[in-house]
Scaffold this active site. Structure first.
Site, mmCIF file in Angstrom:
data_model
loop_
_atom_site.group_PDB
_atom_site.id
_atom_site.type_symbol
_atom_site.label_atom_id
_atom_site.label_comp_id
_atom_site.label_asym_id
_atom_site.label_seq_id
_atom_site.Cartn_x
_atom_site.Cartn_y
_atom_site.Cartn_z
ATOM 1 C CG HIS B 257 32.680 47.903 18.888
ATOM 2 N ND1 HIS B 257 33.585 46.874 18.961
ATOM 3 C CD2 HIS B 257 32.530 48.173 17.574
ATOM 4 C CE1 HIS B 257 33.966 46.542 17.727
ATOM 5 N NE2 HIS B 257 33.333 47.308 16.867
ATOM 6 N NE ARG B 273 34.416 41.249 17.069
ATOM 7 C CZ ARG B 273 33.231 41.816 16.995
ATOM 8 N NH1 ARG B 273 32.139 41.099 16.984
ATOM 9 N NH2 ARG B 273 33.125 43.136 16.923
#
Ligand SMILES: Cc1cc2nc3c(=O)[nH]c(=O)nc-3n(C[C@H](O)[C@H](O)[C@H](O)COP(=O)(O)OP(=O)(O)OC[C@H]3O[C@@H](n4cnc5c(N)ncnc54)[C@H](O)[C@@H]3O)c2cc1C
Ligand code: SF4
Ligand code: SF4
Ligand code: FES
Lengths: 243, 659
Positions: B257, B273
């Site tokens: 990740h 994000r």
């Protein structure tokens, strides 16, 4: 990142006892560690286990303050050990298991059984009005209501509120702030078919909302900062009205 | 010897296990769930960002449907997925969301009218339709063409797991906590249950069942730094491997990740994000658009993690005492949004970093996160080779994720697979083939073998301690079987892991109590973890191409000509130090979506010889079908509905939202 004064030596005083072992007596064990930056109680306890006490018991799962496994009494105050930075504590740190819950050993207690018992008694699930049609567009809900329900849904069943509660120590079946908050949560949820009469049957006694002495140890301690004070007061008013 | 009988033994009390248990219970079968920890503390609780389902009710999700979700999932998988399974999954995901809504999950809702959002670091105004007001909304996640990730703030996994935990209590399903499955009981290619250790008393017992289901999550903790909970040690996957019969699929496919905090390795959700947060380097420069023009920070995870590492290697990382990192900047989202919609992130930054993410940038770097590999099953969730053994959730290789899973597709998989697989388990239990005719002698043999292993550890005095071997394994995995891989490093990883496995067979413990004993637990889990590590390292060494999360610097292209297949590992015998590695091919001729460019990452792969042919064939087939009937077009290419349990076959309705 917070930086503690370098080179502190931490002294841990841990209340130890293993009820499985007939020779075990409750006692305080003392350990010393050099502190370093970013050290949490999760890191410290693992280091103690690794270096000094391979049989030391404690519970961590997420180590991120999310799962509620690591409730313990830290310097006299219930809290989540994994997200407690040692830099926020004085160099002498006392750790003890949460009271009220059955002791497994050392800092590990059985919150699971307690929470399941509470859930069964309070029926902490949605009592569906009509079964959902999985293929159809979902029922609408006001965005603010969904957020308000989530606000109360955030309880992680860590047990800290129970450990801090005078009533829970005296009354074995007291559902505590965790239980009352759950009732408040389902009461708010239009998908639950139960009305105040039904909720009264569940919490309208001394094991429920009338056992609470409103001293609010729970509110100040809850690591998820749930609005326990307002919820309990609100429920009490509603339940008084039903009775 | 204590023997417990039930119809369906479910090993694992996370989302996948609980949904499976509820499913078989609803069909009238008895079930018992085993878990290392109270079910609601399972790792599923940590999922923050959300669950993908193509409801298409938010303005930015308008026009979404199963077809788009399917395409995103297959591209995300880098064509490693079983496309029929990906279709089954995308078809049922909206139903799963709605079922959970009925069980109380407070999904965030669409609020009509204008609202501000941040897209590509700019404030924009989105207008939500009045028609959609109050329906379930969605946020943006990596590798998706529509905003499809449904969420409850950033506590999605928690809300889902508590709803399911409460459902299992409502259904009266016993969940036995602090119980660990140590071995599967099997004979003649048929699984009959498990030997289980009580982690408090140390007592062993046998659980016998018509069907056994493994839903034990991932194996992230074979890596030194992982976002996974400390209990994600993959022991459930390992006991399947240790039967010598069950197959594991794609164990080298391990996801990193992009944004875990430094140094603790705790995740900050992709929602950061998705909601508009950006990545910056040591100079404060936003670098992702330099690499990924179109998707920028929101390319798939494998791509973003690689780009970050690439950028750090250029000397543009921030240096800290805990190693290099980059910055995640969500201050652009504004204080209110951060504190309300990214609350767990706020808490994590506050408690672990002593900062406020609405004010300052978060130090992050790519960190092990998800296990695409697991117990290989057919589309019904049953092991391809061990009858009566089922698997679902992260522990399984069902295989909808192939070599890279999309954010939000994992919690979705757990519940969707639980829904589907529980129906097939119930069908299996209803038939006579699930009858158990088993001698107690065999059961005793299995229990005694485990007991002997434990006694050996407790009684030997000159063995090594587990912890040094374990740390070395974790280091090897992160350094040599990580984001960037090369043949020579993998070679030495396999070799050293093999030596570690041999050493792990001669361990002893200082603390000799048979009951609760953390040192003993660490010792008996270690060889299991090493076997998984070897499956991953060997699979990675042999796979001389790059696909999804598996990236070989010495073979940077995806090679469909030679490697359009699934790695299959089995464990040959108790004494073996290496798994056996075989391959299961993935047929281009059956694909609805033949291999091509993903739309992000490098546009460079070696074609499969049948790819063009299949593309042409598809064109031909579609000529004969009504261009406006998307269901008919899909069915003409790759029928899948017949594979689903009947109750999940109907189509999902959605409102057509116009923007
Ligand atoms: C920090 C984090 C955030 C994430 N966020 C998202 C997200 O936003 N969206 C998304 O889609 N996915 C997300 N994921 C991935 C997703 O959460 C997991 O893949 C998923 O929850 C796994 O669920 P599961 O039911 O398969 O396993 P788990 O939830 O891991 O449950 C495993 C269960 O098995 C039990 N168990 C294990 N071994 C044994 C044994 N030997 N014997 C008995 N019991 C055993 C455990 O006690 C536990 O109950 C995230 C993952 C992480 C690490
Ligand atoms: S109410 Fe707060 S303190 Fe009590 S169990 Fe829930 S999260 Fe913990
Ligand atoms: S306010 Fe009530 S529930 Fe909270 S600690 Fe006091 S008695 Fe317990
Ligand atoms: S270990 Fe999960 S909250 Fe502390």
């Amino acid at each position: 990142m917070s930086s503690p004064s370098p080179g502190r030596t931490l002294v841990f005083k841990i209340l130890r006892h293993n009820p499985q072992d007939p020779t075990s007596e409750p006692h305080v064990a003392r350990f010393e560690l050099e502190e370093y930056e970013g050290m949490t109680l999760f890191i410290a306890l693992n280091e103690i286990r690794e270096r000094f006490a391979p049989d030391l018991q404690f519970d961590f799962v997420c180590r991120a303050g999310i799962c509620g496994s690591c409730g313990m009494v830290i310097n006299g105050r219930p809290g989540l050990a994994c997200r407690t930075l040692t830099s926020t504590l004085a160099p002498e740190i006392t750790l003890a298991p949460l009271p009220v819950f059955k002791l497994i050993a050392d800092l590990s207690v059985d919150t699971g059984e307690w929470m399941r018992g509470m859930s069964e008694r309070l029926e902490t699930w949605i009592h569906e009005q009509t079964p959902v049609d999985l293929h159809a567009v979902e029922e609408r809900m006001e965005p603010e209501l969904a957020e308000a329900i989530y606000e109360l849904d955030r309880c992680i069943e860590c047990g800290c509120c129970i450990a801090a509660c005078g009533t829970a120590r005296m009354r074995e079946d007291f559902v505590g702030a965790v239980g009352l908050n759950k009732i408040a949560r389902f009461r708010l949820d239009p998908r639950d078919a139960r009305d105040d009469g039904d909720f009264y049957d569940l919490i309208g006694d001394d094991d429920g909302v009338f056992g609470c002495m409103s001293l609010l140890g729970c509110h100040d301690i809850c690591p998820k900062e749930l609005p326990l004070q307002t919820q309990i007061a609100f429920l009490r008013r509603k339940m008084v009205r039903v009775s | 010897m204590k023997i417990v009988y039930t119809d369906v033994l479910v090993i694992g009390g996370g989302l996948a296990g609980l949904r499976t248990a509820v499913g078989v219970k609803q069909r009238g079968f008895d079930t018992i769930v085993l878990s290392l920890v109270p079910a609601k503390r399972s790792h599923s609780a940590a999922a923050q960002g959300g669950m993908q389902a193509s409801l298409g009710h938010s303005a930015m999700g308008a026009g979404d449907n199963e077809d788009v979700h399917f395409e995103d999932t297959v591209k995300g998988s880098d064509w490693g997925a079983d496309q029929r399974v990906a279709r089954m999954f995308t078809h049922v995901a909206p139903k799963a969301i709605r079922e959970l809504a009925g069980w109380g999950v407070p999904w965030n809702r669409v609020s009509q009218g204008e609202r501000e959002a941040v897209i590509n670091a700019e404030r924009v105004v989105i207008t939500e339709s009045a028609k959609a007001h109050g329906l379930i909304t969605a946020r943006d996640f990596g590798g998706t063409r529509k905003w499809r990730t449904c969420y409850t703030s950033d506590g999605t996994g928690h809300a889902m797991l508590f709803a399911l935990g409460d459902q299992s209590i409502a259904h009266g399903i016993p969940v036995m906590e602090r119980m660990e499955a140590l071995a599967l009981i099997h004979e003649g290619g048929r699984c009959y249950g498990a030997v289980v250790r009580n982690l408090v008393t140390g007592e062993l017992s046998a659980f016998l069942a018509r069907a056994t289901t493994i839903a034990t999550g991932g194996y992230g903790r074979i890596y030194k730094v992982s976002t996974n909970a400390v209990i994600c040690e993959g022991t459930g996957t390992a006991i399947a491997l240790e039967t010598g019969v069950a197959e594991l699929g794609n164990m080298e496919a391990v996801q990193f990740h992009p944004t875990a905090i430094v140094p603790a390795g705790i995740l900050t959700t992709e929602g950061c994000r998705g909601d508009g947060g950006i990545l910056r380097d040591v100079k404060g420069h936003r670098f992702m658009p330099d690499y990924e023009r179109e998707k920028r920070e929101l390319a798939s995870r494998d791509v973003v993690s690689r780009r970050m590492t690439e950028h750090m290697r250029k000397g543009l990382a921030v240096q800290s005492p805990y190693g290099d990192h980059l910055w995640l900047d969500i201050t652009v989202l504004g204080r209110e949004h951060v504190h309300k919609n990214l609350r767990e992130v706020t808490d994590i930054c506050r408690y672990f970093l002593g900062m406020d993410p609405a004010e300052d940038w978060i130090p992050v770097r790519p960190t092990q996160h998800y296990s695409m590999g697991g117990i290989r099953t057919d589309h019904r969730g049953e092991s391809t080779t061990l009858k009566g053994l089922f698997a679902c959730g992260e522990a399984a290789c069902w295989d909808m994720h192939g070599f890279n899973r999309l954010g939000g597709n994992s919690v979705a998989e757990t519940v969707v697979a639980g829904m589907i697989v529980s129906e097939f388990i119930a069908d299996f239990c209803a038939g006579s083939e699930s009858d158990i005719n088993l001698s107690t002698g065999l059961v005793r043999e299995f229990v005694e073998r485990e007991q002997a292993g434990l006694d050996g550890l407790l009684n030997s005095s000159n063995g090594e301690s587990a912890s040094a071997i374990r740390s070395r394994m974790e280091e090897i995995m992160i350094e040599q079987v990580g984001i960037f891989r090369t043949g020579s490093e993998l070679e030495s990883a396999v070799e050293e892991l093999e030596q570690l496995l041999e050493r792990s067979r001669r361990l002893s413990v200082r603390n000799r109590v048979p009951g609760a004993n953390p040192e003993l637990v660490a010792a008996y889990r270690l060889p299991k973890m090493l076997k998984l590590a070897l499956c991953a390292a060997l699979g990675a060494r042999q796979r001389t191409e790059s696909r999804g999360a598996h990236y070989r610097e010495d073979f940077p292209q995806r090679n469909d000509r030679d490697w359009l297949n699934r790695s299959i590992t089995t464990w040959p015998s108790a004494e073996a130090t290496l798994p056996r590695l075989d391959y299961e091919s993935i047929e281009v001729g059956d694909m609805e979506l033949p291999p091509g460019f993903r739309g992000y990452g490098t546009r460079d792969h070696i074609d499969h010889p049948h790819s063009d042919q299949r593309h042409r064939q598809i064109e031909q087939i579609l000529k004969a079908v009504d261009p406006n009937d998307r269901y008919a077009r899909q069915a003409a290419l790759m029928p899948f509905e017949h594979l689903l349990p009947e109750k999940y076959r109907p189509r999902s309705q959605r409102l057509e939202i116009k923007t």
